[in-house]
Design a protein around this motif. Structure first.
Motif, PDB file in Angstrom:
ATOM      1  N   ALA A   4       0.838  -1.205   0.000  1.00 30.12           N
ATOM      2  CA  ALA A   4       0.000   0.000   0.000  1.00 30.12           C
ATOM      3  C   ALA A   4       0.872   1.253   0.000  1.00 30.12           C
ATOM      4  CB  ALA A   4      -0.927   0.002   1.215  1.00 30.12           C
ATOM      5  N   GLY A   5       1.952   1.245   0.736  1.00 34.27           N
ATOM      6  CA  GLY A   5       2.868   2.384   0.767  1.00 34.27           C
ATOM      7  C   GLY A   5       3.534   2.600  -0.580  1.00 34.27           C
ATOM      8  N   LEU A   6       3.947   1.504  -1.219  1.00 34.47           N
ATOM      9  CA  LEU A   6       4.551   1.614  -2.548  1.00 34.47           C
ATOM     10  C   LEU A   6       3.537   2.105  -3.574  1.00 34.47           C
ATOM     11  CD1 LEU A   6       6.805  -1.581  -2.700  1.00 34.47           C
ATOM     12  CD2 LEU A   6       7.545   0.802  -2.583  1.00 34.47           C
ATOM     13  N   ALA A   7       2.299   1.625  -3.477  1.00 32.23           N
ATOM     14  CA  ALA A   7       1.247   2.070  -4.398  1.00 32.23           C
ATOM     15  C   ALA A   7       0.968   3.559  -4.213  1.00 32.23           C
ATOM     16  CB  ALA A   7      -0.028   1.254  -4.178  1.00 32.23           C
ATOM     17  N   ALA A   8       0.883   4.012  -2.977  1.00 29.52           N
ATOM     18  CA  ALA A   8       0.640   5.440  -2.706  1.00 29.52           C
ATOM     19  C   ALA A   8       1.814   6.280  -3.197  1.00 29.52           C
ATOM     20  CB  ALA A   8       0.403   5.665  -1.221  1.00 29.52           C
ATOM     21  N   GLY A   9       3.032   5.817  -2.948  1.00 27.42           N
ATOM     22  CA  GLY A   9       4.221   6.541  -3.421  1.00 27.42           C
ATOM     23  C   GLY A   9       4.272   6.591  -4.934  1.00 27.42           C
ATOM     24  N   GLY A  10       3.923   5.469  -5.568  1.00 27.76           N
ATOM     25  CA  GLY A  10       3.892   5.432  -7.032  1.00 27.76           C
ATOM     26  C   GLY A  10       2.853   6.384  -7.591  1.00 27.76           C
ATOM     27  N   GLN A  11       1.687   6.444  -6.951  1.00 26.44           N
ATOM     28  CA  GLN A  11       0.630   7.367  -7.380  1.00 26.44           C
ATOM     29  C   GLN A  11       1.086   8.817  -7.219  1.00 26.44           C
ATOM     30  OE1 GLN A  11      -2.154   6.687  -8.935  1.00 26.44           O
ATOM     31  NE2 GLN A  11      -2.943   8.775  -8.947  1.00 26.44           N
ATOM     32  N   PHE A  12       1.749   9.108  -6.093  1.00 20.32           N
ATOM     33  CA  PHE A  12       2.256  10.450  -5.837  1.00 20.32           C
ATOM     34  C   PHE A  12       3.220  10.861  -6.956  1.00 20.32           C
ATOM     35  CE2 PHE A  12       5.409  13.409  -4.208  1.00 20.32           C
ATOM     36  CZ  PHE A  12       4.630  14.364  -3.586  1.00 20.32           C
ATOM     37  N   VAL A  13       4.169   9.996  -7.274  1.00 20.44           N
ATOM     38  CA  VAL A  13       5.167  10.291  -8.308  1.00 20.44           C
ATOM     39  C   VAL A  13       4.479  10.466  -9.662  1.00 20.44           C
ATOM     40  CG1 VAL A  13       7.130   9.319  -9.585  1.00 20.44           C
ATOM     41  CG2 VAL A  13       7.091   9.213  -7.097  1.00 20.44           C
ATOM     42  N   SER A  14       3.524   9.616  -9.967  1.00 12.60           N
ATOM     43  CA  SER A  14       2.814   9.698 -11.242  1.00 12.60           C
ATOM     44  C   SER A  14       2.069  11.026 -11.380  1.00 12.60           C
ATOM     45  CB  SER A  14       1.839   8.529 -11.356  1.00 12.60           C
ATOM     46  OG  SER A  14       1.081   8.651 -12.529  1.00 12.60           O
ATOM     47  N   VAL A  15       1.330  11.405 -10.342  1.00 15.62           N
ATOM     48  CA  VAL A  15       0.580  12.665 -10.378  1.00 15.62           C
ATOM     49  C   VAL A  15       1.539  13.846 -10.455  1.00 15.62           C
ATOM     50  CG1 VAL A  15      -0.928  14.183  -9.013  1.00 15.62           C
ATOM     51  CG2 VAL A  15      -1.481  11.765  -9.250  1.00 15.62           C
ATOM     52  N   ARG A  16       2.606  13.817  -9.674  1.00 14.44           N
ATOM     53  CA  ARG A  16       3.584  14.908  -9.690  1.00 14.44           C
ATOM     54  C   ARG A  16       4.197  15.066 -11.082  1.00 14.44           C
ATOM     55  NH1 ARG A  16       8.480  16.543  -9.750  1.00 14.44           N
ATOM     56  NH2 ARG A  16       9.224  18.279  -8.476  1.00 14.44           N
ATOM     57  N   ASN A  17       4.562  13.947 -11.713  1.00 13.91           N
ATOM     58  CA  ASN A  17       5.139  14.004 -13.056  1.00 13.91           C
ATOM     59  C   ASN A  17       4.146  14.575 -14.062  1.00 13.91           C
ATOM     60  OD1 ASN A  17       7.557  13.009 -12.137  1.00 13.91           O
ATOM     61  ND2 ASN A  17       7.169  10.912 -12.821  1.00 13.91           N
ATOM     62  N   ASP A  18       2.883  14.211 -13.925  1.00 14.57           N
ATOM     63  CA  ASP A  18       1.854  14.757 -14.806  1.00 14.57           C
ATOM     64  C   ASP A  18       1.709  16.268 -14.607  1.00 14.57           C
ATOM     65  OD1 ASP A  18      -0.334  14.536 -16.732  1.00 14.57           O
ATOM     66  OD2 ASP A  18      -1.630  14.979 -15.008  1.00 14.57           O
ATOM     67  N   LEU A  19       1.745  16.706 -13.361  1.00 13.62           N
ATOM     68  CA  LEU A  19       1.631  18.144 -13.079  1.00 13.62           C
ATOM     69  C   LEU A  19       2.845  18.907 -13.608  1.00 13.62           C
ATOM     70  CD1 LEU A  19       0.083  18.111  -9.484  1.00 13.62           C
ATOM     71  CD2 LEU A  19      -1.076  18.551 -11.666  1.00 13.62           C
ATOM     72  N   VAL A  20       4.024  18.315 -13.496  1.00 14.14           N
ATOM     73  CA  VAL A  20       5.235  18.950 -14.049  1.00 14.14           C
ATOM     74  C   VAL A  20       5.085  19.086 -15.563  1.00 14.14           C
ATOM     75  CG1 VAL A  20       7.694  18.599 -14.508  1.00 14.14           C
ATOM     76  CG2 VAL A  20       6.801  18.257 -12.203  1.00 14.14           C
ATOM     77  N   ALA A  21       4.609  18.040 -16.219  1.00 17.80           N
ATOM     78  CA  ALA A  21       4.418  18.089 -17.671  1.00 17.80           C
ATOM     79  C   ALA A  21       3.405  19.174 -18.047  1.00 17.80           C
ATOM     80  CB  ALA A  21       3.959  16.726 -18.181  1.00 17.80           C
ATOM     81  N   GLN A  22       2.336  19.294 -17.275  1.00 16.18           N
ATOM     82  CA  GLN A  22       1.334  20.318 -17.575  1.00 16.18           C
ATOM     83  C   GLN A  22       1.886  21.721 -17.336  1.00 16.18           C
ATOM     84  OE1 GLN A  22      -2.747  19.804 -16.525  1.00 16.18           O
ATOM     85  NE2 GLN A  22      -2.514  17.578 -16.396  1.00 16.18           N
ATOM     86  N   ARG A  23       2.673  21.891 -16.288  1.00 14.51           N
ATOM     87  CA  ARG A  23       3.278  23.204 -16.030  1.00 14.51           C
ATOM     88  C   ARG A  23       4.229  23.570 -17.171  1.00 14.51           C
ATOM     89  NH1 ARG A  23       6.253  23.562 -10.573  1.00 14.51           N
ATOM     90  NH2 ARG A  23       7.652  22.181 -11.684  1.00 14.51           N
ATOM     91  N   GLU A  24       4.969  22.595 -17.677  1.00  9.24           N
ATOM     92  CA  GLU A  24       5.862  22.861 -18.799  1.00  9.24           C
ATOM     93  C   GLU A  24       5.077  23.158 -20.075  1.00  9.24           C
ATOM     94  OE1 GLU A  24       9.167  23.490 -18.747  1.00  9.24           O
ATOM     95  OE2 GLU A  24       8.721  23.421 -16.604  1.00  9.24           O
ATOM     96  N   SER A  25       3.914  22.558 -20.223  1.00  6.21           N
ATOM     97  CA  SER A  25       3.053  22.882 -21.366  1.00  6.21           C
ATOM     98  C   SER A  25       2.601  24.335 -21.296  1.00  6.21           C
ATOM     99  CB  SER A  25       1.834  21.960 -21.406  1.00  6.21           C
ATOM    100  OG  SER A  25       2.212  20.647 -21.705  1.00  6.21           O
ATOM    101  N   VAL A  26       2.297  24.806 -20.085  1.00 10.04           N
ATOM    102  CA  VAL A  26       1.924  26.213 -19.903  1.00 10.04           C
ATOM    103  C   VAL A  26       3.108  27.102 -20.300  1.00 10.04           C
ATOM    104  CG1 VAL A  26       1.372  27.994 -18.190  1.00 10.04           C
ATOM    105  CG2 VAL A  26       0.181  25.796 -18.130  1.00 10.04           C
ATOM    106  N   ASN A  27       4.307  26.751 -19.857  1.00 11.93           N
ATOM    107  CA  ASN A  27       5.496  27.542 -20.206  1.00 11.93           C
ATOM    108  C   ASN A  27       5.733  27.548 -21.713  1.00 11.93           C
ATOM    109  OD1 ASN A  27       5.923  28.093 -17.504  1.00 11.93           O
ATOM    110  ND2 ASN A  27       7.397  26.450 -17.229  1.00 11.93           N
ATOM    111  N   SER A  28       5.541  26.405 -22.339  1.00  7.10           N
ATOM    112  CA  SER A  28       5.723  26.304 -23.789  1.00  7.10           C
ATOM    113  C   SER A  28       4.687  27.142 -24.526  1.00  7.10           C
ATOM    114  CB  SER A  28       5.617  24.839 -24.215  1.00  7.10           C
ATOM    115  OG  SER A  28       5.665  24.733 -25.616  1.00  7.10           O
ATOM    116  N   ALA A  29       3.433  27.067 -24.079  1.00  6.16           N
ATOM    117  CA  ALA A  29       2.379  27.867 -24.706  1.00  6.16           C
ATOM    118  C   ALA A  29       2.668  29.355 -24.539  1.00  6.16           C
ATOM    119  CB  ALA A  29       1.010  27.504 -24.121  1.00  6.16           C
ATOM    120  N   TRP A  30       3.176  29.743 -23.360  1.00  7.23           N
ATOM    121  CA  TRP A  30       3.521  31.144 -23.149  1.00  7.23           C
ATOM    122  C   TRP A  30       4.653  31.566 -24.087  1.00  7.23           C
ATOM    123  CZ3 TRP A  30       1.846  35.566 -22.122  1.00  7.23           C
ATOM    124  CH2 TRP A  30       2.732  36.629 -22.041  1.00  7.23           C
TER     125      TRP A  30
END
Length: 178
Positions: A4-30
């Motif tokens: 359960a801890g590994l699954a939660a950590g994996g989910q955290f990393v996955s969501v964080r990576n997605d948010l980083v990608a979206q933030r970079e998309s905003v920077n690219s669009a700007w």
């Protein structure tokens, strides 16, 4: 428990990576918006010089354009550039109104070419502004939905409100009198 801890950590990393990608998309669009704003800023001196040849006494209009262009070029944040862009758009519209008072200018080949280039650039700006606003909206939504909002707050992702909006009064239809 470990799984359960590994699954939660994996989910955290996955969501964080997605948010980083979206933030970079905003920077690219700007960056795309910034490129077309710079293109317009580069066209303006030639347009102003052409108009000056016919309407040299319109010094206030020329000063407003120079000030707005300088603000756009020196703007560091999207908010500063958005504000300077609005100022420059108003100054350019006043320049084009001045040009209407000079029939010789309206028939000048160089002026007509510059006006066409400016119109094309304005269209590109509108397209890139729309793409930027859409990308920014996706990012802002992503950091607010559950469970992303938990990851976003823990990882330091913040809402970005640097949207392009319409000018006050832009929704009012112009009055035409004959």
């Amino acid at each position: 428990m470990l799984v359960a801890g590994l699954a939660a950590g994996g989910q955290f990393v996955s969501v964080r990576n997605d948010l980083v990608a979206q933030r970079e998309s905003v920077n690219s669009a700007w960056s795309q918006v910034d490129v077309v704003l710079q293109r317009r800023a580069d066209l303006i001196p030639n347009l102003v010089e052409t108009v000056k040849g016919f309407a040299s006494h319109e010094t206030e209009v020329f000063k407003n354009i120079a000030d707005a262009r300088a603000a756009l070029i020196s703007g560091r944040t999207p908010q500063e550039k958005i504000q300077a862009n609005d100022q420059l758009s108003g100054a350019l519209s006043r320049l084009l109104v001045v040009a209407e008072n000079y029939p010789q200018l309206r028939s000048n080949e160089n002026f007509l070419r510059l006006q066409d280039e400016l119109a094309g650039t304005e269209n590109r700006i509108a397209v890139e502004r729309r793409k930027y606003n859409e990308t920014l909206q996706r990012y802002n939504t992503a950091i607010q939905v559950f469970p992303n909002n938990i990851v976003a707050s823990l990882a330091g992702f913040e809402r970005n409100n640097a949207y392009f909006t319409t000018e006050p009064g832009a929704r009012n239809a112009p009055k035409v009198k004959f």
